[in-house]
Write an enzyme that holds these catalytic residues in place. Structure first.
Site, PDB file in Angstrom:
ATOM      1  N   THR A  11      -3.696   9.100   3.543  1.00  0.00           N
ATOM      2  CA  THR A  11      -3.176  10.412   3.134  1.00  0.00           C
ATOM      3  C   THR A  11      -3.404  10.660   1.648  1.00  0.00           C
ATOM      4  O   THR A  11      -3.471   9.698   0.861  1.00  0.00           O
ATOM      5  CB  THR A  11      -1.659  10.485   3.439  1.00  0.00           C
ATOM      6  N   ASP A  12      -3.457  11.934   1.276  1.00  0.00           N
ATOM      7  CA  ASP A  12      -3.574  12.262  -0.161  1.00  0.00           C
ATOM      8  C   ASP A  12      -2.342  11.812  -0.939  1.00  0.00           C
ATOM      9  O   ASP A  12      -2.377  11.683  -2.162  1.00  0.00           O
ATOM     10  CB  ASP A  12      -3.826  13.771  -0.368  1.00  0.00           C
ATOM     11  N   GLU A  13      -1.242  11.564  -0.205  1.00  0.00           N
ATOM     12  CA  GLU A  13       0.011  11.231  -0.901  1.00  0.00           C
ATOM     13  C   GLU A  13      -0.036   9.864  -1.573  1.00  0.00           C
ATOM     14  O   GLU A  13       0.810   9.556  -2.406  1.00  0.00           O
ATOM     15  CB  GLU A  13       1.191  11.328   0.067  1.00  0.00           C
ATOM     16  N   TYR A  73       7.250   6.315   2.191  1.00  0.00           N
ATOM     17  CA  TYR A  73       6.164   6.608   3.143  1.00  0.00           C
ATOM     18  C   TYR A  73       4.804   6.392   2.492  1.00  0.00           C
ATOM     19  O   TYR A  73       3.959   5.652   3.015  1.00  0.00           O
ATOM     20  CB  TYR A  73       6.276   8.054   3.649  1.00  0.00           C
ATOM     21  N   LYS A  96       1.770   3.676   3.142  1.00  0.00           N
ATOM     22  CA  LYS A  96       0.380   4.045   3.442  1.00  0.00           C
ATOM     23  C   LYS A  96      -0.573   3.372   2.455  1.00  0.00           C
ATOM     24  O   LYS A  96      -1.644   2.909   2.841  1.00  0.00           O
ATOM     25  CB  LYS A  96       0.208   5.567   3.386  1.00  0.00           C
TER      26      LYS A  96
END
Ligand SMILES: NC(=O)c1ccc[n+]([C@@H]2O[C@H](COP(=O)([O-])OP(=O)(O)OC[C@H]3O[C@@H](n4cnc5c(N)ncnc54)[C@H](O)[C@@H]3O)[C@@H](O)[C@H]2O)c1
Length: 344
Positions: A127-129, A151, A155
């Site tokens: 994810t970009d997060e 989260y 990741k």
């Protein structure tokens, strides 16, 4: 040559959309979905392919080596794609520990199975997060990973396992980092389906802070074609950003969906921000590396949003049992109860 894909997390939002996409576009291939059917996993997401002889569903957890190795023993898997994750930021803030089983240990178990049994490619959906937030400009793949929620830290941990496997054992790993995704079959806890389904019930839409957080939105089909491009054309050991190029504030997106539904903006209820400091203000991705492989998003944001809203309007039988379930209502009460009170 026909291929057999194992799609972990295939009963979730993006995983199921990917299964549909792949079977529609690759008539020679088989697709297997492995999914634990957590609260976010839903066999109904796979109904359109359930009776397709090229499809097979395996229930089970990715962090269980017996399950994963058992599938590898009976199937000749050529490509392993991992979509499985505890994927919700707010839930991760309520419980920052158990997500590690799926988001880190699970990735390690899948990698180990891929190493032992051999695959042509291991694609890990990230994810970009993992980059954290950005004030101006856009993240590139070479930027440091600076996650800011449990989260996204999980990741990033999964990515590190994949990266180490590639270096230590030459496992043919490719990573994708997608941006905020929307479309059919998204569990109604994420902003868009949460607000669409609440607006359809004339309930208040609890908008965090001032709604000024900026996200780069991508339609799920475009996210799937981005993953497919990285799978088929990406270089081993590389990460690829998959951004939609549609920066919008949460407030803009909320107003737009209300306009499509012809519902009043008075449904919007600004609330304090439960994520506090952990609420990233802006994400943006530079996807030039994936564009160089020939990929670009094909869907206009406004048209895709309308199509998505229409899907939820037409598929009440999909979302109604979810929003009326005890688990979902308990989550909404726990998270939004203090803000919504009687309006819950
Ligand atoms: N939704 C987004 O905006 C977005 C953006 C970028 C990246 N991603 C990533 O894409 C992937 C899919 O996201 P999503 O939105 O479809 O999530 P989702 O929560 O809808 O689906 C996750 C699926 O994984 C399954 N699962 C969870 N734990 C499992 C386990 N231990 N073993 C087997 N299955 C398990 C769930 O049952 C569910 O079907 C995730 O890895 C997420 O980090 C999502």
């Amino acid at each position: 040559m026909s291929r057999t894909l194992l799609v972990a997390g295939g009963a979730g939002f993006i995983g199921a959309n990917f299964v549909h996409y792949w079977l529609e576009n690759h008539p020679e291939d088989r697709v297997l979905a492995l999914d634990a059917l957590t609260y976010a996993g839903n066999p109904a997401n796979l109904l359109p392919v359930w009776n397709d002889p090229r499809f097979r569903f395996y229930p089970g957890r990715i962090e269980d080596p017996t399950v994963v190795n058992g599938i590898f023993r009976v199937e000749k898997i050529t490509h392993l794609l991992n979509f499985a994750a505890e994927s919700h930021n707010d839930r991760s803030l309520l419980d920052p520990v158990s997500l590690i089983n799926t988001n880190v240990t699970g990735v390690a178990v899948l990698l180990e199975a891929a190493r032992q049994h051999g695959v042509e490619r291991f694609l890990h959906v990230s994810t970009d997060e993992v980059y954290g937030e950005i004030g101006a400009g856009a993240f590139r793949e070479s930027d440091p990973l600076e996650p800011r929620t449990p989260y996204s830290a999980g990741k990033a941990g999964g990515e590190m396992m994949a990266r180490a496997h590639r270096i230590a054992y030459q496992t043919p790993v490719v990573i994708t980092r997608g941006s905020n995704t929307f479309g059919p079959y998204q569990y109604p806890e994420k902003l868009l389906p949460f607000f669409i389904t609440r607006a359809l019930q004339n309930r208040k839409l609890p908008l965090y802070g001032s709604g000024q957080q900026v996200r780069d939105w991508i339609f799920v089909r475009d996210h799937c074609t981005g993953i497919a491009t990285a799978l088929e054309r990406g270089a081993t050991g590389e990460a690829y950003n998959v951004g939609g190029g549609n920066e919008r504030t949460n407030l803009e997106v909320t107003r737009r969906l209300l306009a499509i539904l012809q519902k009043p903006e008075t449904l919007i209820q600004p609330i304090g921000d439960p994520r506090g400091e952990a609420h990233d203000r802006r994400y943006a991705l530079d996807s030039a590396k994936l564009h160089a492989l020939g990929w670009k998003p094909a869907h206009d944001f406004d048209a895709a949003l309308e199509r998505t809203v229409r899907w939820y309007v037409e598929h009440e039988s999909w979302w109604r049992p979810i929003v009326e379930s005890e688990g979902y209502r308990a989550f909404v009460a726990r998270y939004y109860g203090p803000y919504l009170g009687e309006e819950l």
